[in-house]
Scaffold this motif. Structure first.
Motif, PDB file in Angstrom:
ATOM      1  N   GLU A   7     -11.035  -5.400  -4.059  1.00 55.89           N
ATOM      2  CA  GLU A   7     -10.869  -4.333  -3.079  1.00 55.89           C
ATOM      3  C   GLU A   7      -9.427  -4.228  -2.616  1.00 55.89           C
ATOM      4  OE1 GLU A   7     -13.119  -2.065  -2.356  1.00 55.89           O
ATOM      5  OE2 GLU A   7     -14.282  -3.092  -3.917  1.00 55.89           O
ATOM      6  N   LEU A   8      -8.766  -5.373  -2.545  1.00 59.44           N
ATOM      7  CA  LEU A   8      -7.356  -5.384  -2.144  1.00 59.44           C
ATOM      8  C   LEU A   8      -6.494  -4.714  -3.218  1.00 59.44           C
ATOM      9  CD1 LEU A   8      -5.521  -8.257  -0.382  1.00 59.44           C
ATOM     10  CD2 LEU A   8      -4.466  -7.202  -2.371  1.00 59.44           C
ATOM     11  N   LYS A  65      -7.338  -2.422  -5.213  1.00 58.19           N
ATOM     12  CA  LYS A  65      -7.556  -0.972  -5.168  1.00 58.19           C
ATOM     13  C   LYS A  65      -6.686  -0.296  -4.102  1.00 58.19           C
ATOM     14  CE  LYS A  65     -12.347  -1.137  -6.821  1.00 58.19           C
ATOM     15  NZ  LYS A  65     -13.785  -0.987  -6.442  1.00 58.19           N
ATOM     16  N   GLN A  66      -6.316  -1.051  -3.068  1.00 49.62           N
ATOM     17  CA  GLN A  66      -5.457  -0.502  -2.016  1.00 49.62           C
ATOM     18  C   GLN A  66      -3.982  -0.477  -2.414  1.00 49.62           C
ATOM     19  OE1 GLN A  66      -6.159  -2.327   1.919  1.00 49.62           O
ATOM     20  NE2 GLN A  66      -7.984  -3.262   1.025  1.00 49.62           N
ATOM     21  N   LEU A 125       0.108  -6.222   1.468  1.00 51.18           N
ATOM     22  CA  LEU A 125      -1.349  -6.370   1.511  1.00 51.18           C
ATOM     23  C   LEU A 125      -1.813  -7.826   1.562  1.00 51.18           C
ATOM     24  CD1 LEU A 125      -2.269  -3.595  -1.060  1.00 51.18           C
ATOM     25  CD2 LEU A 125      -2.705  -3.557   1.402  1.00 51.18           C
ATOM     26  N   ASP A 154       0.833  -1.201   0.000  1.00 54.82           N
ATOM     27  CA  ASP A 154       0.000   0.000   0.000  1.00 54.82           C
ATOM     28  C   ASP A 154       0.867   1.250   0.000  1.00 54.82           C
ATOM     29  OD1 ASP A 154       0.907   0.419   2.605  1.00 54.82           O
ATOM     30  OD2 ASP A 154      -0.964  -0.238   3.546  1.00 54.82           O
TER      31      ASP A 154
END
Length: 498
Positions: A146-147, A149-150, A94, A88
């Motif tokens: 979603e991961l 996107k981080q 992550l 991140d």
């Protein structure tokens, strides 16, 4: 006296070597770390395990060598290729790293081929295979959106370790070439490929040469490793590129054969536009503005290990191979194909399986052992022939790894390849290549070639026996027919494998 350190971040362990200005390995140390396989086909590791064990190995390397930290001028890396590390914006990992030998991404490989079609080979110069990094990123995109996107950046294993040591992000060209995101000829991230899969350009780290300085050690890292904060840290390279450097493959016409768990035939290449149609890998070298071409046998040394563990578990490798010199070439009409986990070159086929053909009641354990070595060597010869068909002259090959530890096997390579085989005096593989990158980066030598001339020494050469080479030429022709003859049989047997 001054020294450099080569750090080889492998799949099962990290190895560190301390090398002096003459190329002598003064000390070496290794530390293992676990591999996680949470589901069939999955292969993952904790990046923090790499960092912890690297620091421990460095500290013990210094303690065991009893040299002063002030005498270490710099260090560099060799790293397992393709593994996906997502971090991140604060550099925190992550998810566990997805490794090169993870095979969950077949669907993503087909998506890459369908989307890019002929563009893929034109830009990335390699086919979409499960081992590469882009299919792993797409798997995360599809299964853990979603991961993704981080994620601020994706890194490869050694690049994450180097970031933790220095606080600086970078990726060298030789490792970036194995991601399927690099425009190999242009030496830049491909906007066409990134855009095709709606990936932000910002996810790619800065690109550097393998010998570029990437900073010095963070104070807390210096304390943990036993080194000084001013120790220079150089980018390093992919394990195969570093293995090539460590074998002196740094000029046109130089080729190596490395037999470990897998087998690699690798040759230096200056021609940017030569087209192998994806039959072999084409990657940027750690030598500036150079490339290497590489064919891979998935189960080279692994075939021998499997054979010993299955049929001769109570004898050593030396004992197993002690009688093969008494068996004539061709193993008494017994032929082995090393497809026991599928194959890569020239048959990118995950479903094909191995075979013994020609067994009769007169065959004993030494016949089978020699046949296994011959089958592995024939598979590597297929890569040699692809390179020769491109116009490369291959009449001299540096042999490293397990295949360089047995004299009968070295002579077999000379006869099957019909080329002179060279064994090195001291062989440290990718770790030595990493140390050489540090030595060159630190200014010890005007070029990597000059470093190789000082660091690497030949021990012995093996020349092909004309009569044996002719016999192997005939047998190799038979070997080449086995894949086509057994492919459908293998598919029919697949349902019974469990």
């Amino acid at each position: 006296m001054s020294y450099v350190i080569g750090v080889d971040l492998g799949t099962s362990a990290v190895k560190t070597v301390l090398v002096d200005r003459s190329g002598n390995v003064v000390a070496e140390h290794s530390e293992s770390y676990p591999l996680s396989q949470p589901k069939p086909g999955y292969s993952e590791q904790r990046p923090e395990d790499w960092v912890d064990k690297t620091l421990l190995s460095l500290r013990l390397l210094l303690e065991e060598s009893k040299i002063s930290a002030s005498d270490v001028e710099g260090l560099s890396f060799s790293g397992q290729m393709h593994g996906l590390v997502l971090v991140d914006g604060k550099g925190a990992v992550l998810r566990p790293a997805i490794l090169w030998n993870d095979t969950r991404t077949t669907a993503q490989c087909r998506r890459i081929e369908d989307t890019l079609q002929e563009k893929l080979l034109g830009i990335a110069r390699n086919r979409a295979l499960e081992g590469f990094t882009l299919p792993k990123i797409l798997w995360v995109q599809e299964n853990e959106p979603e991961l993704l996107k981080q994620a601020a950046l994706f890194l490869l294993p050694k690049d994450y370790v180097r970031y933790r040591l220095t606080g600086e992000y970078a990726m060298d060209y030789s490792d970036a070439a194995g991601t399927l995101l690099l425009d190999v000829a242009a030496k830049s991230w491909s906007t066409d490929i990134l855009d095709a899969f709606e990936l932000p350009h910002s996810i790619c780290p800065p690109l550097v040469e393998s010998f570029d300085l990437c900073g010095t050690l963070l104070p807390e890292i210096a304390r943990e490793s036993g080194l000084l904060p001013e120790t220079k840290v150089f980018a390093g390279g992919a394990d195969n590129a570093c293995g090539a450097i460590g074998a002196g493959i740094l000029a046109e016409g130089q080729t190596m054969c490395s037999i470990g768990t897998s087998g690699v035939v690798l040759s230096y290449e200056e021609r940017r536009e030569v087209d192998f149609e994806g039959k072999v890998h084409f990657f940027n070298h750690s030598e500036k503005d150079a490339y290497y071409i590489m064919g891979v046998t998935l189960a080279a040394g692994y075939s021998l290990t499997w054979f010993k563990d299955t049929f001769a578990p109570d004898v050593s490798f030396d004992e197993l191979l002690s009688g093969i010199g008494d068996i004539p070439a061709g193993s008494g009409g017994l032929l082995f194909t090393p497809y026991i986990v599928g194959e890569r070159t020239p048959h990118p086929d995950a479903d094909i399986r191995g075979s013994f053909i020609g067994m009769d009641a007169g065959h004993k354990l030494p016949h089978f052992a020699r046949s296994v070595l011959e089958g592995i060597t024939f598979s590597l010869r297929e890569s040699i022939d692809i390179l020769r068909a491109s116009g490369k002259r291959i009449d001299r090959v540096i042999s490293i790894g397990g295949g360089a530890k047995n004299e009968d096997w070295l002579q077999m390579q000379a006869d099957v390849f019909n080329a002179e085989i060279v064994k090195l005096e001291s062989e440290q593989g990718p770790a030595m290549g990493a140390a050489m990158l540090a030595a060159y980066g630190a200014g010890w030598f005007p070029s990597l070639q000059a470093c190789a001339e000082e660091f690497l020494r030949e021990a012995r050469t093996y020349k092909p026996n004309p009569d044996t080479a002719q016999q192997y030429e005939k047998l190799f022709g038979l070997y080449q027919t086995v894949y086509g003859a057994t492919r459908e049989l293998g598919k029919g047997l697949a349902e019974f494998r469990g």
